[in-house]
Design a protein around this motif. Structure first.
Motif, short mmCIF file in Angstrom:
data_model
loop_
_atom_site.label_atom_id
_atom_site.label_comp_id
_atom_site.label_asym_id
_atom_site.label_seq_id
_atom_site.Cartn_x
_atom_site.Cartn_y
_atom_site.Cartn_z
N ILE A 301 -93.29 2.96 -23.71
CA ILE A 301 -93.90 2.69 -22.41
C ILE A 301 -94.26 1.21 -22.25
CG2 ILE A 301 -96.28 3.15 -23.08
CD1 ILE A 301 -94.47 4.20 -19.84
N ARG A 302 -94.54 0.53 -23.35
CA ARG A 302 -94.88 -0.89 -23.25
C ARG A 302 -93.72 -1.75 -22.77
NH1 ARG A 302 -97.49 0.99 -27.81
NH2 ARG A 302 -99.76 0.66 -27.87
N SER A 303 -92.51 -1.24 -22.91
CA SER A 303 -91.34 -2.03 -22.52
C SER A 303 -91.01 -1.89 -21.04
CB SER A 303 -90.12 -1.59 -23.35
OG SER A 303 -89.74 -0.26 -23.02
N THR A 304 -91.72 -1.03 -20.31
CA THR A 304 -91.39 -0.75 -18.91
C THR A 304 -91.36 -2.01 -18.03
OG1 THR A 304 -92.19 1.52 -19.02
CG2 THR A 304 -92.10 0.50 -16.86
N PRO A 305 -92.41 -2.83 -18.01
CA PRO A 305 -92.35 -4.03 -17.16
C PRO A 305 -91.20 -4.96 -17.54
CG PRO A 305 -94.61 -3.57 -17.81
CD PRO A 305 -93.74 -2.69 -18.65
N ARG A 306 -90.93 -5.09 -18.84
CA ARG A 306 -89.83 -5.97 -19.27
C ARG A 306 -88.48 -5.44 -18.82
NH1 ARG A 306 -92.73 -5.62 -24.07
NH2 ARG A 306 -91.05 -4.44 -25.08
N LEU A 307 -88.29 -4.13 -18.91
CA LEU A 307 -87.02 -3.55 -18.48
C LEU A 307 -86.83 -3.73 -16.97
CD1 LEU A 307 -87.02 -0.25 -20.59
CD2 LEU A 307 -85.46 -2.21 -20.85
N LEU A 308 -87.90 -3.55 -16.22
CA LEU A 308 -87.80 -3.72 -14.77
C LEU A 308 -87.56 -5.18 -14.40
CD1 LEU A 308 -90.57 -1.27 -13.52
CD2 LEU A 308 -88.09 -0.97 -13.44
N MET A 309 -88.17 -6.10 -15.13
CA MET A 309 -87.90 -7.52 -14.87
C MET A 309 -86.46 -7.87 -15.23
SD MET A 309 -90.38 -8.90 -13.35
CE MET A 309 -89.64 -10.54 -13.38
N ALA A 310 -85.92 -7.26 -16.29
CA ALA A 310 -84.52 -7.49 -16.65
C ALA A 310 -83.59 -6.96 -15.56
CB ALA A 310 -84.21 -6.84 -17.99
N ALA A 311 -83.92 -5.79 -15.00
CA ALA A 311 -83.13 -5.26 -13.89
C ALA A 311 -83.21 -6.19 -12.68
CB ALA A 311 -83.62 -3.86 -13.52
N THR A 312 -84.40 -6.75 -12.44
CA THR A 312 -84.55 -7.73 -11.36
C THR A 312 -83.66 -8.94 -11.58
OG1 THR A 312 -86.85 -7.03 -11.01
CG2 THR A 312 -86.21 -9.18 -10.14
N ALA A 313 -83.62 -9.41 -12.82
CA ALA A 313 -82.76 -10.54 -13.15
C ALA A 313 -81.30 -10.21 -12.88
CB ALA A 313 -82.95 -10.94 -14.61
N GLY A 314 -80.91 -8.96 -13.15
CA GLY A 314 -79.54 -8.54 -12.86
C GLY A 314 -79.23 -8.60 -11.38
N LEU A 315 -80.18 -8.17 -10.56
CA LEU A 315 -79.98 -8.23 -9.10
C LEU A 315 -79.96 -9.68 -8.61
CD1 LEU A 315 -82.22 -5.23 -8.03
CD2 LEU A 315 -79.73 -5.41 -7.79
N VAL A 316 -80.75 -10.54 -9.24
CA VAL A 316 -80.68 -11.97 -8.91
C VAL A 316 -79.29 -12.50 -9.24
CG1 VAL A 316 -81.56 -14.25 -9.51
CG2 VAL A 316 -83.16 -12.36 -9.17
N ALA A 317 -78.73 -12.07 -10.37
CA ALA A 317 -77.38 -12.50 -10.75
C ALA A 317 -76.35 -12.02 -9.73
CB ALA A 317 -77.04 -11.97 -12.14
N VAL A 318 -76.52 -10.78 -9.24
CA VAL A 318 -75.62 -10.27 -8.19
C VAL A 318 -75.70 -11.17 -6.96
CG1 VAL A 318 -75.22 -8.36 -6.58
CG2 VAL A 318 -75.70 -7.88 -8.99
N THR A 319 -76.93 -11.55 -6.56
CA THR A 319 -77.10 -12.42 -5.40
C THR A 319 -76.40 -13.76 -5.62
OG1 THR A 319 -79.28 -11.42 -5.03
CG2 THR A 319 -78.82 -13.50 -3.90
N ALA A 320 -76.57 -14.32 -6.81
CA ALA A 320 -75.96 -15.62 -7.11
C ALA A 320 -74.44 -15.54 -7.09
CB ALA A 320 -76.45 -16.12 -8.47
N VAL A 321 -73.90 -14.46 -7.65
CA VAL A 321 -72.44 -14.31 -7.68
C VAL A 321 -71.89 -14.22 -6.27
CG1 VAL A 321 -70.60 -12.69 -8.29
CG2 VAL A 321 -72.33 -13.28 -9.97
N LEU A 322 -72.59 -13.50 -5.39
CA LEU A 322 -72.12 -13.36 -4.01
C LEU A 322 -72.19 -14.68 -3.24
CD1 LEU A 322 -73.73 -9.91 -3.12
CD2 LEU A 322 -71.30 -10.39 -3.45
N LEU A 323 -73.02 -15.60 -3.68
CA LEU A 323 -73.16 -16.90 -3.01
C LEU A 323 -72.14 -17.93 -3.50
CD1 LEU A 323 -77.03 -17.31 -2.77
CD2 LEU A 323 -75.43 -17.26 -0.85
N LEU A 324 -71.53 -17.69 -4.68
CA LEU A 324 -70.62 -18.68 -5.24
C LEU A 324 -69.34 -18.80 -4.39
CD1 LEU A 324 -70.83 -17.86 -9.06
CD2 LEU A 324 -71.80 -19.83 -7.87
N PRO A 325 -68.90 -20.02 -4.14
CA PRO A 325 -67.67 -20.25 -3.34
C PRO A 325 -66.42 -20.12 -4.21
CG PRO A 325 -68.65 -22.34 -3.89
CD PRO A 325 -69.57 -21.30 -4.46
#
Length: 423
Positions: A301-325
């Protein structure tokens, strides 16, 4: 230490001591689940597809699938009450046998002029059965494995679900495409029948009949109220359930709706590549489950915030990939990598959350707590899908991904503020 803590410290009520994972009881449940889940995946894939081939109506296809999903959400609390108040093994046997009979009946009626109604009825019955079946499986886990192995057990069952989620449509699609409806419907019926027989022969779950002093409706209402009251007294558990619900709302729904739109509409790529992107999501789920199963000590249970932040980082990566020309194929490759990593984190979070709820719930409330969690999470998914479907028609995909990342990050931050990671 109260009675509940003592029960869990001993490895669960009826659970074996000594920390074994693949106990005879767990092996029996995994084997029966494999056949039952495979039969269900084939059913859910082939029946609507057969209807689509006959009518050519995408609207009808979507409506049939949506209507079939309704009972799963509505009956989840009832499934929790049944799981805690009846013999779990008996419910599992009966439901698999019923589904086997229904598939045989569907095959007999496949030439009926009322095929649409028959298909809707079978799908609704199948989803309703899962609403009753899955809480029985979830609440049986603390009885057949020791508490120190429960997280690994949940990981194994989640991986099994991912594998059958891939294998069912693949096998169903191939057999249906080459040989028609009859063989694959018969295969689904056989899967359910085998699961029912395996459960009857090998699954054993300890059972002590609880007292019931009221009628059925009053009992269900009282049991659900007890589960809600218990959750209100455990803010960390309630926070976990809400986090899982919001992850389904913001993250899972984004993948479900956004993937087809981004690949086929925004990037202009083929349906085959869309299928491969779905495979990347499934592979990510397998990776996340395998990570928890192989290194359970690193999670909890202690890893929950870290896992959710890692998932957030993945979505940030998706956003960045979609912005690349870059060229569409290069964007696609980047999306596949980001999708796999994000799904791995989401699956690990799901396993951790499920295990925590099972361990922390009293034996008489496990089924109901899990059913309530399932109901809320599954209710959030279609809401998110509808919202994302509308938003994708209005703004660029990278903006939608950014919103999903911000929302997921807020869930992670709230989990940290709730003290979940400090337990």
């Amino acid at each position: 230490m109260d009675g509940h803590r003592e029960r869990m410290a001993a490895g669960g009520e009826g659970a074996p001591r000594g920390g074994r994972l693949f106990t005879p009881g767990f092996r029996a449940i995994v084997a029966s689940q494999a056949f039952s889940l495979l039969g269900m995946e084939i059913l859910q894939f082939v029946l609507p597809l057969h209807l689509l081939n006959l009518t050519g109506s995408g609207t009808l296809y979507g409506a049939v699938v949506a209507v079939g999903f309704v009972p799963y959400t509505l009956l989840a609390p009832v499934g929790g009450v049944i799981a805690d108040r009846t013999r779990k093994r008996g419910v599992m046997i009966a439901l698999d046998a019923l589904l086997a009979a229904m598939m045989a009946g569907y095959l007999a009626l496949s030439g009926s002029p009322y095929l649409v109604g028959v298909t809707i009825a079978v799908l609704m019955a199948a989803f309703a059965s899962q609403a009753l079946y899955q809480p029985c499986v979830q609440s049986a886990m603390p009885h057949v494995v020791a508490s120190d192995r429960l997280e690994q057990a949940v990981a194994v069952t989640n991986q099994l679900s991912m594998v059958t989620g891939i294998g069912g449509p693949v096998v169903g699609g191939l057999v249906f495409g080459f040989f028609g409806l009859a063989p694959i419907v018969a295969a689904s019926a056989v899967c359910f029948a085998v699961s029912s027989v395996l459960t009857a022969m090998f699954v054993r779950v300890p059972y002590e009949p609880p007292a019931r002093t009221a009628g059925l409706v009053a009992t269900v209402r009282g049991d659900v109220a007890d589960a809600l009251g218990f959750l209100r007294s455990r803010p960390a558990m309630w926070s976990i359930i809400m986090a899982a619900t919001l992850v389904n709302l913001f993250c899972s729904s984004f993948f479900n709706v956004g993937s087809p739109y981004i690949v086929t509409e925004s990037l202009g790529l083929s349906n085959q590549l869309m299928g491969l992107l779905q495979a990347a999501l499934a592979l990510g789920g397998l990776v996340g489950g395998m990570a928890v199963a192989m290194r359970p000590g690193r999670f909890g249970i202690r890893s929950t915030p870290r896992l959710l932040m890692a998932a957030t980082a993945g979505l940030v990566a998706v956003t960045a990939v979609l912005l690349l020309p870059v060229e569409p194929l290069a964007t696609y490759v980047g999306l596949a990598v980001a999708y796999l990593a994000t799904m791995a984190c989401c699956m690990a979070f799901s396993i951790v959350a499920t295990t925590y709820l099972q361990v922390e719930s009293p034996g008489t409330l496990v089924g109901k707590v899990m059913a309530l969690a399932m109901m809320l999470a599954n209710f959030a998914t279609p809401l998110g899908q509808i919202a994302y479907g509308a938003v994708f028609d209005l703004v660029d995909p990278w903006m939608v991904a950014a919103v999903a990342a911000i929302a997921c990050g807020m869930v992670a931050a709230r989990s940290g503020r709730a003290g979940i990671g400090e337990r």
